[in-house]
Design a protein around this motif. Structure first.
Motif, PDB file in Angstrom:
ATOM      1  N   LEU A  22      13.290  -6.530   3.866  1.00  0.00           N
ATOM      2  CA  LEU A  22      13.310  -5.422   2.912  1.00  0.00           C
ATOM      3  C   LEU A  22      11.887  -5.019   2.532  1.00  0.00           C
ATOM      4  CD1 LEU A  22      15.484  -3.775   1.589  1.00  0.00           C
ATOM      5  CD2 LEU A  22      15.544  -5.377  -0.306  1.00  0.00           C
ATOM      6  N   GLU A  23      11.037  -6.021   2.372  1.00  0.00           N
ATOM      7  CA  GLU A  23       9.631  -5.740   2.052  1.00  0.00           C
ATOM      8  C   GLU A  23       8.970  -4.950   3.185  1.00  0.00           C
ATOM      9  OE1 GLU A  23       8.776  -9.788  -0.478  1.00  0.00           O
ATOM     10  OE2 GLU A  23       7.428  -9.305   1.154  1.00  0.00           O
ATOM     11  N   ILE A  26      10.056  -1.362   3.043  1.00  0.00           N
ATOM     12  CA  ILE A  26       9.346  -0.599   2.001  1.00  0.00           C
ATOM     13  C   ILE A  26       7.927  -0.281   2.489  1.00  0.00           C
ATOM     14  CG2 ILE A  26       8.387  -0.717  -0.342  1.00  0.00           C
ATOM     15  CD1 ILE A  26      10.916  -2.298  -1.128  1.00  0.00           C
ATOM     16  N   ASP A  27       7.290  -1.267   3.121  1.00  0.00           N
ATOM     17  CA  ASP A  27       5.937  -1.036   3.662  1.00  0.00           C
ATOM     18  C   ASP A  27       5.960   0.071   4.701  1.00  0.00           C
ATOM     19  OD1 ASP A  27       4.611  -2.824   2.089  1.00  0.00           O
ATOM     20  OD2 ASP A  27       4.792  -4.499   3.480  1.00  0.00           O
ATOM     21  N   LEU A  81      19.430  -3.089  -1.909  1.00  0.00           N
ATOM     22  CA  LEU A  81      19.089  -3.454  -3.292  1.00  0.00           C
ATOM     23  C   LEU A  81      20.348  -3.558  -4.149  1.00  0.00           C
ATOM     24  CD1 LEU A  81      15.857  -1.401  -4.169  1.00  0.00           C
ATOM     25  CD2 LEU A  81      16.045  -3.820  -3.710  1.00  0.00           C
ATOM     26  N   LEU A  86      19.466  -7.079  -5.985  1.00  0.00           N
ATOM     27  CA  LEU A  86      18.061  -7.510  -6.060  1.00  0.00           C
ATOM     28  C   LEU A  86      17.327  -6.747  -7.171  1.00  0.00           C
ATOM     29  CD1 LEU A  86      17.279  -7.554  -2.235  1.00  0.00           C
ATOM     30  CD2 LEU A  86      17.870  -9.504  -3.669  1.00  0.00           C
ATOM     31  N   ILE A  87      16.223  -7.331  -7.621  1.00  0.00           N
ATOM     32  CA  ILE A  87      15.380  -6.805  -8.716  1.00  0.00           C
ATOM     33  C   ILE A  87      16.179  -5.963  -9.728  1.00  0.00           C
ATOM     34  CG2 ILE A  87      13.060  -6.916  -7.716  1.00  0.00           C
ATOM     35  CD1 ILE A  87      13.485  -4.029  -6.690  1.00  0.00           C
ATOM     36  N   PRO A  88      17.173  -6.590 -10.378  1.00  0.00           N
ATOM     37  CA  PRO A  88      18.043  -5.799 -11.263  1.00  0.00           C
ATOM     38  C   PRO A  88      17.284  -5.029 -12.339  1.00  0.00           C
ATOM     39  CG  PRO A  88      18.367  -8.161 -11.604  1.00  0.00           C
ATOM     40  CD  PRO A  88      17.514  -8.007 -10.385  1.00  0.00           C
ATOM     41  N   GLU A  89      16.195  -5.606 -12.846  1.00  0.00           N
ATOM     42  CA  GLU A  89      15.503  -4.966 -13.971  1.00  0.00           C
ATOM     43  C   GLU A  89      14.610  -3.805 -13.519  1.00  0.00           C
ATOM     44  OE1 GLU A  89      12.782  -7.488 -12.141  1.00  0.00           O
ATOM     45  OE2 GLU A  89      14.822  -7.899 -12.716  1.00  0.00           O
ATOM     46  N   SER A  90      14.215  -3.774 -12.238  1.00  0.00           N
ATOM     47  CA  SER A  90      13.364  -2.654 -11.799  1.00  0.00           C
ATOM     48  C   SER A  90      13.990  -1.867 -10.650  1.00  0.00           C
ATOM     49  CB  SER A  90      11.980  -3.127 -11.377  1.00  0.00           C
ATOM     50  OG  SER A  90      11.760  -4.455 -11.527  1.00  0.00           O
ATOM     51  N   VAL A  94      12.440   1.423  -8.762  1.00  0.00           N
ATOM     52  CA  VAL A  94      12.035   1.392  -7.351  1.00  0.00           C
ATOM     53  C   VAL A  94      12.729   2.509  -6.579  1.00  0.00           C
ATOM     54  CG1 VAL A  94      12.223   0.052  -5.212  1.00  0.00           C
ATOM     55  CG2 VAL A  94      11.418  -1.049  -7.294  1.00  0.00           C
ATOM     56  N   PHE A 151       2.085  -1.258  -7.174  1.00  0.00           N
ATOM     57  CA  PHE A 151       3.246  -1.505  -8.046  1.00  0.00           C
ATOM     58  C   PHE A 151       4.059  -2.691  -7.515  1.00  0.00           C
ATOM     59  CE2 PHE A 151       7.846  -0.717  -8.480  1.00  0.00           C
ATOM     60  CZ  PHE A 151       7.984  -0.919  -9.849  1.00  0.00           C
ATOM     61  N   PHE A 152       4.175  -2.781  -6.185  1.00  0.00           N
ATOM     62  CA  PHE A 152       4.981  -3.858  -5.603  1.00  0.00           C
ATOM     63  C   PHE A 152       4.239  -5.198  -5.592  1.00  0.00           C
ATOM     64  CE2 PHE A 152       7.209  -0.194  -3.726  1.00  0.00           C
ATOM     65  CZ  PHE A 152       8.499  -0.540  -4.088  1.00  0.00           C
ATOM     66  N   ARG A 153       2.921  -5.179  -5.453  1.00  0.00           N
ATOM     67  CA  ARG A 153       2.193  -6.441  -5.269  1.00  0.00           C
ATOM     68  C   ARG A 153       1.266  -6.825  -6.414  1.00  0.00           C
ATOM     69  NH1 ARG A 153       2.948  -8.438  -0.193  1.00  0.00           N
ATOM     70  NH2 ARG A 153       3.667  -6.892   1.315  1.00  0.00           N
ATOM     71  N   LEU A 224       7.027  -3.630 -16.135  1.00  0.00           N
ATOM     72  CA  LEU A 224       6.922  -4.933 -15.471  1.00  0.00           C
ATOM     73  C   LEU A 224       6.124  -5.918 -16.312  1.00  0.00           C
ATOM     74  CD1 LEU A 224       6.245  -4.305 -11.677  1.00  0.00           C
ATOM     75  CD2 LEU A 224       8.316  -5.143 -12.716  1.00  0.00           C
TER      76      LEU A 224
END
Lengths: 226, 349
Positions: A22-23, A26-27, A81, A86-90, A94, A151-153, A224
């Motif tokens: 998934l990463e 996105i890249d 997602l 995944l990443i429920p809070e963001s 995203v 933002f991702f890293r 974040l």
């Protein structure tokens, strides 16, 4: 026995592999944005030099492919997602970010299409202005992609890239205003003037879109941090 | 097993059930509420580790309670636990951060007063000190852990998705540790007062001896596990919803800080280590899981966003320090009178 061990190993690393995949998607999505921006710069350069040529059409074709690929990637990322919670809070942030970056890729492709179909008649004395505007807009797009990667890293550096986006957007506005003045100061016909202004605005829209994304990214990064 | 024993133990089992349904949320609430861990997975992990904690490390807290008051009849122990359960139930109804520990202490003091037995004031003072120490320690651990984590993460630059994966693993591991600590620390509340009037005998299974106390704690831990499975889901969503305003890292820090505090107040190993190094050791005593969580959240609030601190919640803790034990002592005292004079039970010897 071998198969059973293999299956167990697969299960253990599924989450890890899924995350890495998934990463990389996105890249790839962000890489495509940068590539589309560079194609746009090349396309406009070619148009200003030689008009619609095979080379220009090739740029357009590639931009179209990137746009289609990003649509596909965005849908896949969105599904994964949600499916894997995944990443429920963001997650919403995203997805909105990817959607708006996708809109920019669409705009790049649409602009190249406009040039291909409408073939605006740009007088020589205005060509430098168009070149400058395109260069600044592309730099703005590159910086917004850097901000998105941050933002991702490394969300603490989002602000640094965003300030560059805002700087380039302001510069793009200045150049756009300059070209518009030059257009209306010229002896061109009114319909020609309107046509050129339309293209200046459409190119400038890319920088405006990048600035909107930068503003969103600022908020997402703050969220974040909290 | 004699039916009367089961009836006497029922108040402890009820308290265990309510503990499971309430306090599992402090351990797995955020993970379940955010959908990071499924409720079924959380409930299974929580139940297994609560049982392990209670059976392996549960004796420390119980011996401290025993020093406060030697309850020497089953009916007396029954009433102390029931008074605590009723008090906690009403505190929950009033939406005050209740503590089973404080209720049990109140119940024991109520029994001491009724039976005319002396209350060891030194032990009582030490226990009340732990009530203050518990949220303070949780806050201090949360601050240290958060500072350390944010320092490390700012240098490692981990991708948001990888961080999400680590957080999931972290929440499961912290949840398991928290459940173990909860079982080890809070089993004394559930079954501690029955230790001196044990209805069981030691069982030898191969090379292992399963002591009567361990059997009693296993029963209590099973009641906690039933509470987790039957009634904790809603509490997890509520507590998790409150915690979800924090970042996942902060939520993880809260769970770990809470778990460590509960473990520290239950671990004979930590106590021995501190004593052998001539450091001030902690009293092994059951402490409030909820108050540890509130302490950790306040600690994080102090270093991140002071405006987010809910001072009302803190003042409620102060109120509960007074109201919970006094109410439990009163209920216990009055109920013992009825149990002795109306139901002709021997409530003390």
């Amino acid at each position: 026995m071998f198969l059973a061990n293999r299956k167990e190993q697969n299960g253990r690393f599924t989450l890890f592999r899924r995350t890495k995949k998934l990463e990389s998607r996105i890249d790839e999505f962000l890489d495509n944005m940068v590539e589309a921006a560079l194609l746009f710069r090349r396309g406009i350069k070619i148009y200003l030099k030689r008009g619609i040529t095979d080379e220009f059409e090739e740029c357009l074709e590639k931009a179209e492919e990137l746009e289609n690929r990003n649509d596909e990637l965005r849908r896949r990322i969105e599904t994964e997602l949600y499916l894997n919670t995944l990443i429920p809070e963001s997650r919403e942030d995203v997805l909105r970010l990817l959607e708006h970056i996708d809109d920019l890729v669409n705009l790049v492709e649409a602009n190249l299409f406009r040039f291909s179909i409408q073939q605006p008649d740009i007088p020589d004395h205005l060509k430098n202005g168009f070149r400058d505007l395109t260069k600044i807009v592309v730099e703005c797009l590159e910086e917004v992609v850097k901000a998105a990667r941050a933002f991702f890293r490394d969300y603490s550096s989002v602000r640094d890239f965003n300030s560059k986006v805002i700087f380039f957007e302001t510069e793009a506005d200045k150049v756009s205003t300059r070209i518009q003045r030059e257009v209306f100061d010229s002896d061109l016909s009114l319909e020609n003037k309107r046509h050129l202004i339309y293209f200046v605005e459409k190119i400038d829209d890319l920088a405006n879109g990048a600035e909107d994304i930068a503003d969103e990214l600022n908020i997402y990064a703050i969220k974040l941090k909290v | 097993m004699d039916l009367s024993i089961l009836i006497y133990l029922s108040s402890g089992l009820f308290l265990g059930w309510s503990l499971g349904s309430n306090d599992a949320a402090n351990v797995f609430g955020i993970a379940v509420a955010t959908g990071m861990v499924q409720f079924k997975t959380a409930a299974i992990i929580c139940s297994i580790f609560v049982i392990l904690g209670a059976v392996i490390s549960g004796s420390g807290g119980a011996s401290t309670l025993s020093r406060l008051g030697h309850i020497n009849t089953m009916s007396g122990a029954f009433m102390v636990t029931l008074a605590a359960a009723v008090t906690v139930y009403n505190m929950v109804k009033l939406k005050l951060p209740s503590s089973t520990t404080q209720a049990i202490i109140g119940g024991i003091v109520g029994w001491n007063l009724y039976a005319g037995k002396p209350t060891d004031m030194q032990v009582l003072m030490k226990i009340t000190m732990t009530w203050v120490l518990c949220p303070l320690l949780a806050a201090a651990i949360a601050i240290l852990l958060y500072k350390l984590l944010t320092f490390l993460l700012s240098r490692l630059k981990i991708h948001l998705l990888t961080m999400d994966m680590y957080t999931r693993f972290g929440l499961i591991i912290a949840g398991a540790f928290g459940s173990y600590s909860l079982g080890a620390n809070n089993i004394a509340n559930v079954m501690g007062v029955f230790v001196d009037v044990l209805p069981f005998t030691d069982a030898v299974v191969g090379p292992y001896t399963f002591t009567s106390v361990q059997q009693l704690f296993l029963l209590g831990a099973c009641a906690i596990a039933v509470g987790v499975f039957t009634y904790s889901y809603k509490m997890m969503l509520t507590v998790g919803g409150e915690l979800s305003v924090l970042s996942p890292i902060a939520a993880w820090v809260v769970v770990v800080a809470h778990s460590f505090v509960l473990f520290a107040f239950a671990s004979q190993g930590i106590k021995t280590f501190l004593e052998s190094n001539h450091l001030p050791s902690l009293l092994l005593v059951p402490v409030s899981s909820t108050q540890a969580v509130v302490g950790a959240i306040v600690g994080l609030g102090l270093i991140t966003n002071r405006q987010s601190i809910r001072w009302g919640k803190i003042s409620q803790i102060f109120v509960s320090w007074l109201v919970t034990p006094i109410t439990a002592a009163l209920i216990c005292f009055i109920s013992l009178f009825f149990l002795q004079n109306v139901f002709n039970q021997t409530v003390y010897q």
